[in-house]
Design a protein around this motif. Structure first.
Motif, PDB file in Angstrom:
ATOM      1  N   PRO A 131      10.931   2.555  -5.981  1.00 53.65           N
ATOM      2  CA  PRO A 131      12.050   2.238  -5.072  1.00 53.65           C
ATOM      3  C   PRO A 131      11.658   1.127  -4.101  1.00 53.65           C
ATOM      4  CG  PRO A 131      11.310   4.542  -4.837  1.00 53.65           C
ATOM      5  CD  PRO A 131      10.253   3.813  -5.584  1.00 53.65           C
ATOM      6  N   LYS A 132      12.512   0.123  -3.982  1.00 51.91           N
ATOM      7  CA  LYS A 132      12.210  -0.981  -3.068  1.00 51.91           C
ATOM      8  C   LYS A 132      13.324  -1.135  -2.036  1.00 51.91           C
ATOM      9  CE  LYS A 132       8.214  -2.643  -4.685  1.00 51.91           C
ATOM     10  NZ  LYS A 132       6.970  -2.485  -3.884  1.00 51.91           N
ATOM     11  N   ARG A 133      12.908  -1.432  -0.812  1.00 50.50           N
ATOM     12  CA  ARG A 133      13.851  -1.641   0.274  1.00 50.50           C
ATOM     13  C   ARG A 133      14.683  -2.894   0.005  1.00 50.50           C
ATOM     14  NH1 ARG A 133      11.910   1.909   4.190  1.00 50.50           N
ATOM     15  NH2 ARG A 133       9.660   2.143   4.237  1.00 50.50           N
ATOM     16  N   SER A 134      15.863  -2.933   0.583  1.00 49.64           N
ATOM     17  CA  SER A 134      16.742  -4.093   0.397  1.00 49.64           C
ATOM     18  C   SER A 134      16.271  -5.261   1.269  1.00 49.64           C
ATOM     19  CB  SER A 134      18.176  -3.728   0.771  1.00 49.64           C
ATOM     20  OG  SER A 134      18.262  -3.590   2.178  1.00 49.64           O
ATOM     21  N   LEU A 135      16.679  -6.449   0.901  1.00 49.83           N
ATOM     22  CA  LEU A 135      16.331  -7.628   1.699  1.00 49.83           C
ATOM     23  C   LEU A 135      16.902  -7.509   3.112  1.00 49.83           C
ATOM     24  CD1 LEU A 135      15.002 -10.402   1.778  1.00 49.83           C
ATOM     25  CD2 LEU A 135      17.131 -11.384   0.896  1.00 49.83           C
ATOM     26  N   ASP A 136      18.099  -6.979   3.213  1.00 52.03           N
ATOM     27  CA  ASP A 136      18.701  -6.859   4.550  1.00 52.03           C
ATOM     28  C   ASP A 136      17.930  -5.891   5.442  1.00 52.03           C
ATOM     29  OD1 ASP A 136      20.677  -8.778   4.369  1.00 52.03           O
ATOM     30  OD2 ASP A 136      22.063  -7.413   3.355  1.00 52.03           O
TER      31      ASP A 136
ATOM     32  N   GLY B 203       0.829  -1.209   0.000  1.00 52.18           N
ATOM     33  CA  GLY B 203       0.000   0.000   0.000  1.00 52.18           C
ATOM     34  C   GLY B 203       0.860   1.255   0.000  1.00 52.18           C
ATOM     35  N   ALA B 204       0.633   2.134  -0.987  1.00 46.54           N
ATOM     36  CA  ALA B 204       1.405   3.370  -1.145  1.00 46.54           C
ATOM     37  C   ALA B 204       2.914   3.089  -1.186  1.00 46.54           C
ATOM     38  CB  ALA B 204       1.065   4.384  -0.042  1.00 46.54           C
ATOM     39  N   ASN B 205       3.258   1.873  -1.561  1.00 48.05           N
ATOM     40  CA  ASN B 205       4.664   1.437  -1.653  1.00 48.05           C
ATOM     41  C   ASN B 205       5.457   1.676  -0.362  1.00 48.05           C
ATOM     42  OD1 ASN B 205       6.763   0.190  -3.226  1.00 48.05           O
ATOM     43  ND2 ASN B 205       7.724   2.189  -3.488  1.00 48.05           N
ATOM     44  N   ARG B 206       4.760   1.703   0.775  1.00 43.65           N
ATOM     45  CA  ARG B 206       5.453   2.020   2.037  1.00 43.65           C
ATOM     46  C   ARG B 206       6.381   0.893   2.495  1.00 43.65           C
ATOM     47  NH1 ARG B 206       0.495   5.143   3.627  1.00 43.65           N
ATOM     48  NH2 ARG B 206      -0.488   3.115   3.784  1.00 43.65           N
ATOM     49  N   GLN B 207       6.047  -0.354   2.144  1.00 45.35           N
ATOM     50  CA  GLN B 207       6.892  -1.508   2.503  1.00 45.35           C
ATOM     51  C   GLN B 207       7.203  -1.529   4.003  1.00 45.35           C
ATOM     52  OE1 GLN B 207      10.239  -1.586  -0.575  1.00 45.35           O
ATOM     53  NE2 GLN B 207       9.257   0.369  -1.013  1.00 45.35           N
ATOM     54  N   PRO B 208       6.146  -1.570   4.828  1.00 52.67           N
ATOM     55  CA  PRO B 208       6.361  -1.477   6.277  1.00 52.67           C
ATOM     56  C   PRO B 208       6.598  -2.826   6.963  1.00 52.67           C
ATOM     57  CG  PRO B 208       4.031  -1.446   5.833  1.00 52.67           C
ATOM     58  CD  PRO B 208       4.713  -1.588   4.496  1.00 52.67           C
ATOM     59  N   LEU B 209       6.638  -3.908   6.203  1.00 54.17           N
ATOM     60  CA  LEU B 209       6.758  -5.221   6.851  1.00 54.17           C
ATOM     61  C   LEU B 209       8.220  -5.584   7.112  1.00 54.17           C
ATOM     62  CD1 LEU B 209       4.119  -7.306   4.826  1.00 54.17           C
ATOM     63  CD2 LEU B 209       3.767  -5.880   6.861  1.00 54.17           C
ATOM     64  N   LYS B 210       8.426  -6.215   8.260  1.00 50.53           N
ATOM     65  CA  LYS B 210       9.741  -6.750   8.618  1.00 50.53           C
ATOM     66  C   LYS B 210       9.552  -8.238   8.933  1.00 50.53           C
ATOM     67  CE  LYS B 210      11.658  -2.771   8.089  1.00 50.53           C
ATOM     68  NZ  LYS B 210      12.108  -1.763   9.028  1.00 50.53           N
TER      69      LYS B 210
ATOM     70  N   LEU C 164      14.705  -5.672   5.381  1.00 47.59           N
ATOM     71  CA  LEU C 164      13.445  -6.344   5.757  1.00 47.59           C
ATOM     72  C   LEU C 164      13.629  -7.430   6.811  1.00 47.59           C
ATOM     73  CD1 LEU C 164      11.527  -6.785   2.387  1.00 47.59           C
ATOM     74  CD2 LEU C 164      11.780  -4.772   3.827  1.00 47.59           C
ATOM     75  N   ILE C 165      14.796  -8.051   6.809  1.00 42.82           N
ATOM     76  CA  ILE C 165      15.006  -9.165   7.733  1.00 42.82           C
ATOM     77  C   ILE C 165      15.684  -8.669   8.999  1.00 42.82           C
ATOM     78  CG2 ILE C 165      16.181 -11.383   8.068  1.00 42.82           C
ATOM     79  CD1 ILE C 165      15.753 -11.901   5.069  1.00 42.82           C
ATOM     80  N   LEU C 166      14.957  -8.766  10.111  1.00 39.23           N
ATOM     81  CA  LEU C 166      15.494  -8.283  11.384  1.00 39.23           C
ATOM     82  C   LEU C 166      16.343  -9.369  12.035  1.00 39.23           C
ATOM     83  CD1 LEU C 166      12.458  -6.558  13.129  1.00 39.23           C
ATOM     84  CD2 LEU C 166      14.144  -5.560  11.570  1.00 39.23           C
ATOM     85  N   LYS C 167      17.360  -8.913  12.712  1.00 38.82           N
ATOM     86  CA  LYS C 167      18.115  -9.839  13.561  1.00 38.82           C
ATOM     87  C   LYS C 167      17.988  -9.327  14.992  1.00 38.82           C
ATOM     88  CE  LYS C 167      21.322 -11.065   9.884  1.00 38.82           C
ATOM     89  NZ  LYS C 167      20.270 -11.818   9.170  1.00 38.82           N
ATOM     90  N   LEU C 168      17.275 -10.090  15.806  1.00 38.88           N
ATOM     91  CA  LEU C 168      17.067  -9.629  17.195  1.00 38.88           C
ATOM     92  C   LEU C 168      18.066 -10.294  18.136  1.00 38.88           C
ATOM     93  CD1 LEU C 168      13.173  -9.607  17.493  1.00 38.88           C
ATOM     94  CD2 LEU C 168      14.702  -7.726  16.928  1.00 38.88           C
TER      95      LEU C 168
ATOM     96  N   SER D  82       9.243 -27.078  10.592  1.00 40.94           N
ATOM     97  CA  SER D  82      10.709 -27.009  10.611  1.00 40.94           C
ATOM     98  C   SER D  82      11.211 -25.576  10.587  1.00 40.94           C
ATOM     99  CB  SER D  82      11.276 -27.725   9.388  1.00 40.94           C
ATOM    100  OG  SER D  82      10.884 -29.066   9.361  1.00 40.94           O
ATOM    101  N   ALA D  83      10.326 -24.649  10.299  1.00 41.42           N
ATOM    102  CA  ALA D  83      10.746 -23.242  10.212  1.00 41.42           C
ATOM    103  C   ALA D  83       9.547 -22.330  10.404  1.00 41.42           C
ATOM    104  CB  ALA D  83      11.394 -22.976   8.856  1.00 41.42           C
ATOM    105  N   TYR D  84       9.866 -21.106  10.800  1.00 45.18           N
ATOM    106  CA  TYR D  84       8.831 -20.077  10.937  1.00 45.18           C
ATOM    107  C   TYR D  84       9.325 -18.770  10.332  1.00 45.18           C
ATOM    108  CZ  TYR D  84       6.662 -23.107  14.466  1.00 45.18           C
ATOM    109  OH  TYR D  84       6.081 -24.152  15.125  1.00 45.18           O
ATOM    110  N   ILE D  85       8.393 -18.068   9.721  1.00 46.59           N
ATOM    111  CA  ILE D  85       8.648 -16.678   9.333  1.00 46.59           C
ATOM    112  C   ILE D  85       7.626 -15.839  10.096  1.00 46.59           C
ATOM    113  CG2 ILE D  85       8.586 -14.988   7.450  1.00 46.59           C
ATOM    114  CD1 ILE D  85       9.396 -17.245   5.522  1.00 46.59           C
ATOM    115  N   VAL D  86       8.119 -14.965  10.964  1.00 49.81           N
ATOM    116  CA  VAL D  86       7.232 -14.072  11.713  1.00 49.81           C
ATOM    117  C   VAL D  86       7.154 -12.753  10.936  1.00 49.81           C
ATOM    118  CG1 VAL D  86       6.827 -12.891  13.901  1.00 49.81           C
ATOM    119  CG2 VAL D  86       7.937 -15.153  13.886  1.00 49.81           C
ATOM    120  N   ILE D  87       5.931 -12.352  10.588  1.00 48.37           N
ATOM    121  CA  ILE D  87       5.748 -11.102   9.841  1.00 48.37           C
ATOM    122  C   ILE D  87       5.351 -10.000  10.822  1.00 48.37           C
ATOM    123  CG2 ILE D  87       4.552  -9.930   7.952  1.00 48.37           C
ATOM    124  CD1 ILE D  87       4.027 -12.578   6.651  1.00 48.37           C
ATOM    125  N   LEU D  88       6.141  -8.945  10.824  1.00 46.61           N
ATOM    126  CA  LEU D  88       5.927  -7.817  11.727  1.00 46.61           C
ATOM    127  C   LEU D  88       5.572  -6.568  10.920  1.00 46.61           C
ATOM    128  CD1 LEU D  88       9.218  -8.273  13.816  1.00 46.61           C
ATOM    129  CD2 LEU D  88       6.924  -9.136  14.417  1.00 46.61           C
TER     130      LEU D  88
END
Lengths: 203, 203
Positions: free
Chosen positions: B192-197, A53-60, B199-203, A96-102
């Protein structure tokens, strides 16, 4: 731009229809299978090229592919609400794996349907690899936040469970509007789906 | 179930990565192209086999593929918020079809991200056919409801504009966190798109 347009999905050699059909929700896995970190990164990379949405790309994203991390996440998730007798996959059949979307609230407070777009893209991508999984929105969020030390800046939106499926899932025609999925005596998981004519309105 | 698991997207002959990459947001079309009703139905059919929260399947669809219907829908839509000088596609470059996604409140009031899942599935499907389009959430909903006589039982969630794209869209690396897309002097649309790095958080 010279585009060769096709009008029927079946005319395309990619057979996207088959991919979508193959992308069932799976909740039982071969837990001995492991998903490389590189694969999880590639799946998330797909979301960079999906609409936002609006190219905000707010997901981590948080990626977890080793057994000890997975065992920290599993207890915060609710499984298969309609299967009252089943508390979720047994040890040995867990993801075997998880991707948590924030959602990163430092970017926006409104994530729209970005996480739905991203989750479906990841699940379809996983399916092309022969994997499968489950989008989980029923999460004990504060428990998960504490366990994973997720800062308050991030809203927990979805957890994607991934693995190598070991259950058979079939789609049935819906009867009497009952959307509840169920398991038969052979442990086949049945999912009733509405007809196309029910979905398309004529006003 | 004997599944041959692959771990890299590029190992799969389907090349789903390429499909996702090809599925750009397009806002300018060859309006002389027409999308058969059968194609729109096939695209919606894909959503029957996509995930739905608690399998409720509360989404309904309105399909419009003829020019007179399209001209009724176009005025209710807002186009490309970041392109302040541009009021949307000119006649001749407008979409050839629309899919209006509704939430049926007689089933549930909470549609979760079902419409994001469905919209991405439809857009990827359209892309396999060489078509393209735009998911539009910025809708003058009451105006559209009146124009299309949509009963109050249905919440207007998204409009998908579809057609044969006539613009070039390229993806750029993001600079200084600026997510605004823009058009260059050759009318190439830059996103413009954010980089993969990032987007992926390291906590």
């Amino acid at each position: 731009m010279d585009i060769n347009i096709k009008t029927r999905l079946k005319d395309n050699p990619m057979n996207f229809e088959e991919l979508v059909f193959k992308t069932r929700t799976y909740r039982r896995f071969d837990e001995s299978f492991s998903v490389p970190q590189k694969t999880l990164r590639e799946l998330v990379n797909l979301t960079r090229f999906s609409a936002s949405g609006a190219n905000r790309q707010p997901l981590k994203y948080l990626l977890y592919g080793n057994p000890s991390d997975c065992s920290r996440i599993f207890p915060s998730l609710a499984w298969a609400g309609y299967l009252k007798e089943w508390e979720g996959p047994e040890p040995g059949e867990r993801p075997s794996a998880y991707i948590v979307i924030l959602g990163d609230k430092s970017i926006t407070d409104s994530f729209g349907v970005d996480h739905g777009i991203a989750a479906q893209t990841i699940m379809l991508g996983a399916s092309t690899l022969g994997m499968g999984g489950c989008m989980i929105a029923s999460i004990r969020k504060e428990e998960l936040r504490t366990e994973l030390n997720i800062p308050g800046q991030y809203e927990i939106l979805l957890v994607l469970a991934l693995g190598k499926p070991v259950e058979k899932v079939v789609i049935d025609d819906i009867k009497d509007g009952d959307v509840k999925y169920w398991r038969d005596d052979s442990q086949v998981h049945h999912v009733p789906k509405r007809s196309l004519d029910e979905l398309i309105l004529k006003l």
